[in-house]
Design a protein around this motif. Structure first.
Motif, short mmCIF file in Angstrom:
data_model
loop_
_atom_site.label_atom_id
_atom_site.label_comp_id
_atom_site.label_asym_id
_atom_site.label_seq_id
_atom_site.Cartn_x
_atom_site.Cartn_y
_atom_site.Cartn_z
N UNK A 223 37.81 52.37 46.32
CA UNK A 223 38.74 52.05 45.24
C UNK A 223 39.08 50.57 45.33
N UNK A 224 39.60 50.06 44.26
CA UNK A 224 39.87 48.62 44.21
C UNK A 224 41.22 48.32 44.85
N UNK A 225 41.21 47.39 45.78
CA UNK A 225 42.42 46.93 46.45
C UNK A 225 42.81 45.59 45.82
N UNK A 226 43.95 45.58 45.13
CA UNK A 226 44.35 44.36 44.42
C UNK A 226 44.84 43.27 45.37
N UNK A 227 45.25 43.67 46.56
CA UNK A 227 45.66 42.66 47.54
C UNK A 227 44.43 41.96 48.11
N UNK A 228 43.46 42.77 48.51
CA UNK A 228 42.22 42.22 49.07
C UNK A 228 41.30 41.68 47.98
N UNK A 229 41.55 42.15 46.75
CA UNK A 229 40.72 41.76 45.61
C UNK A 229 39.26 42.15 45.81
N UNK A 230 39.08 43.39 46.24
CA UNK A 230 37.73 43.92 46.43
C UNK A 230 37.80 45.44 46.52
N UNK A 338 56.53 51.76 51.43
CA UNK A 338 57.03 53.02 50.91
C UNK A 338 56.22 53.50 49.72
N UNK A 339 55.70 52.58 48.98
CA UNK A 339 54.93 52.96 47.80
C UNK A 339 53.51 52.43 47.91
N UNK A 340 52.57 53.23 47.47
CA UNK A 340 51.19 52.79 47.43
C UNK A 340 51.04 51.73 46.34
N UNK A 341 50.11 50.80 46.55
CA UNK A 341 49.80 49.84 45.50
C UNK A 341 49.13 50.58 44.35
N UNK A 342 49.17 50.00 43.18
CA UNK A 342 48.48 50.61 42.04
C UNK A 342 47.00 50.29 42.13
N UNK A 343 46.19 51.34 42.04
CA UNK A 343 44.74 51.18 42.14
C UNK A 343 44.09 51.71 40.88
N UNK A 344 42.90 51.22 40.59
CA UNK A 344 42.12 51.83 39.52
C UNK A 344 41.55 53.12 40.05
#
Length: 353
Positions: A223-230, A338-344
């Motif tokens: 899945x896409x990690x917006x922090x890592x940008x990959x 506490x919350x997961x990042x939003x992923x595609x």
């Protein structure tokens, strides 16, 4: 930290690290030495098989470690009865430990004690050749517990081909990360089944069946990690997808006398290998046990989907600990987001849902 981090920590805890199980390897080598030093024992080559050679071993819940060792004797099948070599092995090793050597249907087992209880065992599996002068000729497994059993026979087998079949999944350096996820997910499912099923009798689904289903049906998930940008590996989605593949294999059979919906599952050894044909790996499980397996897989999928829907990382880990056992780590609130990042949406490695 991300949920994926905790999955990887869990994998490290449950992964069987054979390199540090030196005692087990030492016992294996001692047993092989005893057999080789006997003048009446035919020459053989040993071959590590099972989860040891497939890199899929899981730390046992009962802490009794094991290793499967294939002994390929340089003799012709027609010159021996199936029990001849197994009995010879048993007799040579029967006084080696307090537990002795025990003949089982597929092998001879030697069990060792440590700190007053059984700690590990070595399974010695007997094979012979169709033609001893041709190392590529058909191998036969000596199956049976005694000479009088109708089940005692020489059974076509391909232990080397089976290990290669499993290890060819995501073979090569370019597939290393996919291969590691594949192995992690198989370990997760094996730990789950060890936790959920009794190991006595035939209630527990065979590990080799789980492994082969994974070889044929597992797909890597990212899945896409917006922090890592990959794109990053997503073990939660991977184990959900694999559990659903197992779900698909069950076939409705009937409604039993008390109104329970009964299911069966069938999975054969690969037709490309040199085993007996059409051997269902789940054949030892009764209809009740197969139906139990179906119901527990259904629950597993539902429970994992609930984890996926949860947004609190700590709560996710608590839920996963209930599914897989206490070895799954649960972070403290202050150490976890506490919350997961939003992923595609999750995808397979090929980009297909």
């Amino acid at each position: 930290m991300s949920l994926q981090t905790y999955f990887k920590e869990f994998n490290k805890v449950i992964k069987m690290d054979y390199d540090v199980k030196s005692e087990l390897k030492e016992k294996r080598d001692i047993l092989l030495g005893i057999l080789r030093n006997d003048d009446d024992m035919p020459a053989f080559d040993e071959y590590n098989q099972g989860s040891y050679s497939m890199h899929l071993g899981v730390e046992p819940l009962d802490k009794e470690y094991d290793i499967d060792v294939g002994l390929r004797f340089h003799v012709n099948r027609d010159d021996y009865e199936p029990m001849d070599l197994k009995e010879k092995i048993r007799d040579l090793l029967k006084n080696h430990t307090e537990y002795g050597a025990k003949i089982k249907k597929p092998c001879v087992t030697v069990t060792y004690k440590k700190d007053g209880e059984a700690a590990y065992h070595v399974d010695l599996v007997t094979y012979v050749y169709e033609d001893k002068d041709d190392s590529d000729s058909q191998l036969y497994l000596a199956r049976g517990k005694n000479r009088d059993s109708e089940e005692t026979c020489w059974e076509k087998s391909d232990p080397v081909g089976l290990v290669e079949y499993v290890n060819d999944k995501y073979k090569g350096d370019d597939n290393k990360e996919d291969r590691e996820q594949f192995r992690r997910v198989v370990r997760y499912i094996k730990r789950w089944k060890n936790k959920k099923f009794s190991s006595s009798g035939n209630a527990e689904p065979p590990s080799i069946a789980i492994t082969l289903i994974a070889v044929d049906h597992f797909e890597a998930s990212k899945k896409y990690d917006y922090i890592e940008e990959k794109y990053c590996y997503d073990d939660l989605q991977a184990v959900i997808s694999f559990a659903k593949e197992i779900q698909k294999l069950f076939v409705f059979k009937e409604v039993n006398e008390i109104g329970r919906l009964m299911y069966t599952i069938e999975y054969n050894l690969p037709s490309s290998l040199n085993f007996e044909s059409d051997v269902n790996l789940f054949r030892k499980m009764s209809d009740n046990y197969m139906t139990d397996f179906k119901e527990k897989i259904d629950d597993l999928v539902d429970d994992l989907e609930a984890v996926k829907s949860e947004t609190d990382e700590v709560e996710q880990c608590k839920m996963l600990s209930k599914i897989f056992g206490d070895d799954f780590p649960i972070p403290e609130k202050k150490n976890a987001a506490k919350k997961q990042m939003n992923f595609i949406p999750s995808t397979s490695a090929s980009g297909v849902d």
